[in-house]
Write a protein that holds these residues in place. Sequence first.
Motif, PDB file in Angstrom:
ATOM      1  N   THR A  62     -67.813-132.519  63.940  1.00 23.00           N
ATOM      2  CA  THR A  62     -67.686-133.728  62.949  1.00 23.00           C
ATOM      3  C   THR A  62     -68.120-135.152  63.200  1.00 23.00           C
ATOM      4  O   THR A  62     -67.674-135.953  62.186  1.00 23.00           O
ATOM      5  CB  THR A  62     -65.868-133.990  63.583  1.00 23.00           C
ATOM      6  OG1 THR A  62     -66.147-134.492  64.809  1.00 23.00           O
ATOM      7  CG2 THR A  62     -65.307-132.561  62.729  1.00 23.00           C
ATOM      8  N   ASN A  96     -56.289-133.946  65.013  1.00 19.41           N
ATOM      9  CA  ASN A  96     -56.641-134.818  63.465  1.00 19.41           C
ATOM     10  C   ASN A  96     -57.683-133.214  62.704  1.00 19.41           C
ATOM     11  O   ASN A  96     -57.373-133.246  61.635  1.00 19.41           O
ATOM     12  CB  ASN A  96     -57.742-135.867  64.195  1.00 19.41           C
ATOM     13  CG  ASN A  96     -56.060-136.685  64.114  1.00 19.41           C
ATOM     14  OD1 ASN A  96     -55.087-136.915  64.150  1.00 19.41           O
ATOM     15  ND2 ASN A  96     -56.207-137.406  65.683  1.00 19.41           N
ATOM     16  N   ASN A 140     -57.797-132.585  58.610  1.00 22.09           N
ATOM     17  CA  ASN A 140     -58.190-132.274  58.063  1.00 22.09           C
ATOM     18  C   ASN A 140     -59.412-132.293  57.424  1.00 22.09           C
ATOM     19  O   ASN A 140     -59.761-131.808  56.351  1.00 22.09           O
ATOM     20  CB  ASN A 140     -58.895-134.559  58.667  1.00 22.09           C
ATOM     21  CG  ASN A 140     -57.371-135.262  58.862  1.00 22.09           C
ATOM     22  OD1 ASN A 140     -56.504-134.926  58.243  1.00 22.09           O
ATOM     23  ND2 ASN A 140     -57.959-136.229  60.080  1.00 22.09           N
ATOM     24  N   TRP A 141     -60.226-131.763  58.371  1.00 25.31           N
ATOM     25  CA  TRP A 141     -62.141-130.900  58.081  1.00 25.31           C
ATOM     26  C   TRP A 141     -61.198-129.575  57.123  1.00 25.31           C
ATOM     27  O   TRP A 141     -61.170-128.492  57.751  1.00 25.31           O
ATOM     28  CB  TRP A 141     -61.750-129.771  59.066  1.00 25.31           C
ATOM     29  CG  TRP A 141     -62.644-131.649  59.773  1.00 25.31           C
ATOM     30  CD1 TRP A 141     -62.364-132.934  60.194  1.00 25.31           C
ATOM     31  CD2 TRP A 141     -64.153-132.050  59.205  1.00 25.31           C
ATOM     32  NE1 TRP A 141     -62.948-133.967  60.544  1.00 25.31           N
ATOM     33  CE2 TRP A 141     -64.886-133.258  59.816  1.00 25.31           C
ATOM     34  CE3 TRP A 141     -65.003-131.605  58.813  1.00 25.31           C
ATOM     35  CZ2 TRP A 141     -65.601-134.336  59.699  1.00 25.31           C
ATOM     36  CZ3 TRP A 141     -66.356-131.970  58.924  1.00 25.31           C
ATOM     37  CH2 TRP A 141     -66.583-133.679  59.077  1.00 25.31           C
ATOM     38  N   THR A 142     -60.959-129.235  56.609  1.00 28.78           N
ATOM     39  CA  THR A 142     -60.236-129.064  54.817  1.00 28.78           C
ATOM     40  C   THR A 142     -61.770-128.470  54.570  1.00 28.78           C
ATOM     41  O   THR A 142     -62.469-128.684  53.914  1.00 28.78           O
ATOM     42  CB  THR A 142     -58.775-129.210  53.970  1.00 28.78           C
ATOM     43  OG1 THR A 142     -59.601-129.938  53.577  1.00 28.78           O
ATOM     44  CG2 THR A 142     -58.001-128.876  54.766  1.00 28.78           C
ATOM     45  N   GLN A 164     -61.924-129.266  51.360  1.00 23.18           N
ATOM     46  CA  GLN A 164     -62.191-129.466  50.403  1.00 23.18           C
ATOM     47  C   GLN A 164     -62.612-131.209  51.103  1.00 23.18           C
ATOM     48  O   GLN A 164     -64.027-131.614  50.385  1.00 23.18           O
ATOM     49  CB  GLN A 164     -60.638-130.115  49.597  1.00 23.18           C
ATOM     50  CG  GLN A 164     -60.002-130.016  48.144  1.00 23.18           C
ATOM     51  CD  GLN A 164     -62.111-130.041  47.010  1.00 23.18           C
ATOM     52  OE1 GLN A 164     -61.579-128.298  47.405  1.00 23.18           O
ATOM     53  NE2 GLN A 164     -62.931-130.559  46.485  1.00 23.18           N
ATOM     54  N   TYR A 165     -62.726-131.718  52.192  1.00 27.09           N
ATOM     55  CA  TYR A 165     -62.657-132.054  53.124  1.00 27.09           C
ATOM     56  C   TYR A 165     -63.976-132.015  53.607  1.00 27.09           C
ATOM     57  O   TYR A 165     -65.125-133.012  53.388  1.00 27.09           O
ATOM     58  CB  TYR A 165     -61.934-132.311  54.170  1.00 27.09           C
ATOM     59  CG  TYR A 165     -61.626-134.459  55.226  1.00 27.09           C
ATOM     60  CD1 TYR A 165     -61.872-135.049  54.608  1.00 27.09           C
ATOM     61  CD2 TYR A 165     -62.884-133.627  56.164  1.00 27.09           C
ATOM     62  CE1 TYR A 165     -62.318-136.312  55.279  1.00 27.09           C
ATOM     63  CE2 TYR A 165     -62.683-134.861  56.726  1.00 27.09           C
ATOM     64  CZ  TYR A 165     -62.405-136.721  56.342  1.00 27.09           C
ATOM     65  OH  TYR A 165     -62.589-137.293  57.114  1.00 27.09           O
ATOM     66  N   SER A 191     -66.857-133.021  50.484  1.00 30.33           N
ATOM     67  CA  SER A 191     -66.330-134.325  50.626  1.00 30.33           C
ATOM     68  C   SER A 191     -67.692-135.262  51.563  1.00 30.33           C
ATOM     69  O   SER A 191     -68.317-135.813  51.191  1.00 30.33           O
ATOM     70  CB  SER A 191     -65.243-135.376  50.902  1.00 30.33           C
ATOM     71  OG  SER A 191     -64.659-135.284  51.721  1.00 30.33           O
ATOM     72  N   GLN A 192     -67.142-135.010  52.547  1.00 25.63           N
ATOM     73  CA  GLN A 192     -67.908-135.001  53.994  1.00 25.63           C
ATOM     74  C   GLN A 192     -69.209-135.070  53.929  1.00 25.63           C
ATOM     75  O   GLN A 192     -70.931-135.464  54.639  1.00 25.63           O
ATOM     76  CB  GLN A 192     -67.581-134.522  55.434  1.00 25.63           C
ATOM     77  CG  GLN A 192     -66.504-135.537  55.204  1.00 25.63           C
ATOM     78  CD  GLN A 192     -66.396-136.675  55.436  1.00 25.63           C
ATOM     79  OE1 GLN A 192     -66.928-138.003  57.207  1.00 25.63           O
ATOM     80  NE2 GLN A 192     -65.540-137.582  54.264  1.00 25.63           N
ATOM     81  N   LYS A 212     -68.265-124.901  57.877  1.00 22.60           N
ATOM     82  CA  LYS A 212     -67.212-124.605  57.901  1.00 22.60           C
ATOM     83  C   LYS A 212     -66.712-123.123  59.560  1.00 22.60           C
ATOM     84  O   LYS A 212     -65.223-123.354  59.698  1.00 22.60           O
ATOM     85  CB  LYS A 212     -66.990-124.196  57.039  1.00 22.60           C
ATOM     86  CG  LYS A 212     -65.903-123.522  56.425  1.00 22.60           C
ATOM     87  CD  LYS A 212     -65.294-122.842  54.863  1.00 22.60           C
ATOM     88  CE  LYS A 212     -63.883-122.204  55.047  1.00 22.60           C
ATOM     89  NZ  LYS A 212     -63.732-120.912  55.422  1.00 22.60           N
TER      90      LYS A 212
END
Length: 317
Positions: A238, A256, A260-262, A264-265, A268-269, A282
């Motif tokens: 991350t 966190n 947060n780290w789905t 989808q996320y 986006s990252q 993943k």
Amino acid sequence: MATTNKPTVLSTLPKELPLDFLRTITDQFSENRVLGTGAFGTVYEGTMPDGQTIAVKKLADNSPIARDKVFNNEVQNIMALHHENIVKLVGFCHEGQKKVVLNNGRYIVADIVESLLCYEYLSQGSLKKNLFDVPHRLPWDTRFKIIKGICQGLAFVHRINIVHMDLKPENILLDDEMVPKIADFGLSRLFGQEQTRMNTQNVVGSYGYIAPEYLYKGEISNKSDIYSLGLLILETTTMQKNCPGNEPSAVQFIKNVRENWTQQYILSQCPHLDADRLQQVKTCIEIGLECVEIDRQKRPSIEKILDRLNGLCSSTG
């Protein structure tokens, strides 16, 4: 006439080095030579007579555990280790000197023992520095290679029944090729042949990386390292810092990441990553979160972790 390859001074060094020699190569342990300072002492850059560089760690008197114990742990445990992903010990010094010291208002002559450890010098510094203290962002391929390298090093350590006990980004050093090497075995424990865990009253380690069963019950096993490894994997993936502040645990950081780290996320990252690399990210998040399970029995073994990492498509060309 053909010249033969002369061995370097480093390759011919005896394991035990004189204190005066280490003083000379570090300019009398000059502040200008300091590479880093930690709970167990200060690391200096030493320049050998042939120009090669080594790292010289001078152990502190007031470290969290007795200096002699740190010295013995490092020398005995790390000398058994020869692996690409473990820092190489090239020499040591345990030398007594007579010094004039003040004791109860009187000057006396006392025998002071200096303990020093010498390692290969790793030019890129710590993983912590490269993740959080430099302006450029480490590319994913490099970070994935670092995660795999740390896991390979830890698998080797666990195979010979050593538990490191202090895995964190400061204790992962990187060479010119960004190959990671596990360092600092000052807290490590060597288990007996049939032994899988032990108990201690004296809990020492780094806030935010200590496994809960060790922190609260003093229980040590190789699953203690797996917990710390999980945090290392999550931080490297991350590029977010595990900042426990005054809290001894990493509960907030783990929460966190979990929330947060789905998928989808991650998309986006990491918009520039292809499907294989996105799968790597993943899987690393999944492995990291499994490693930090409160119940140590639910944490994967280092072999299972390596199997999963090696099963991912390597996108590095």
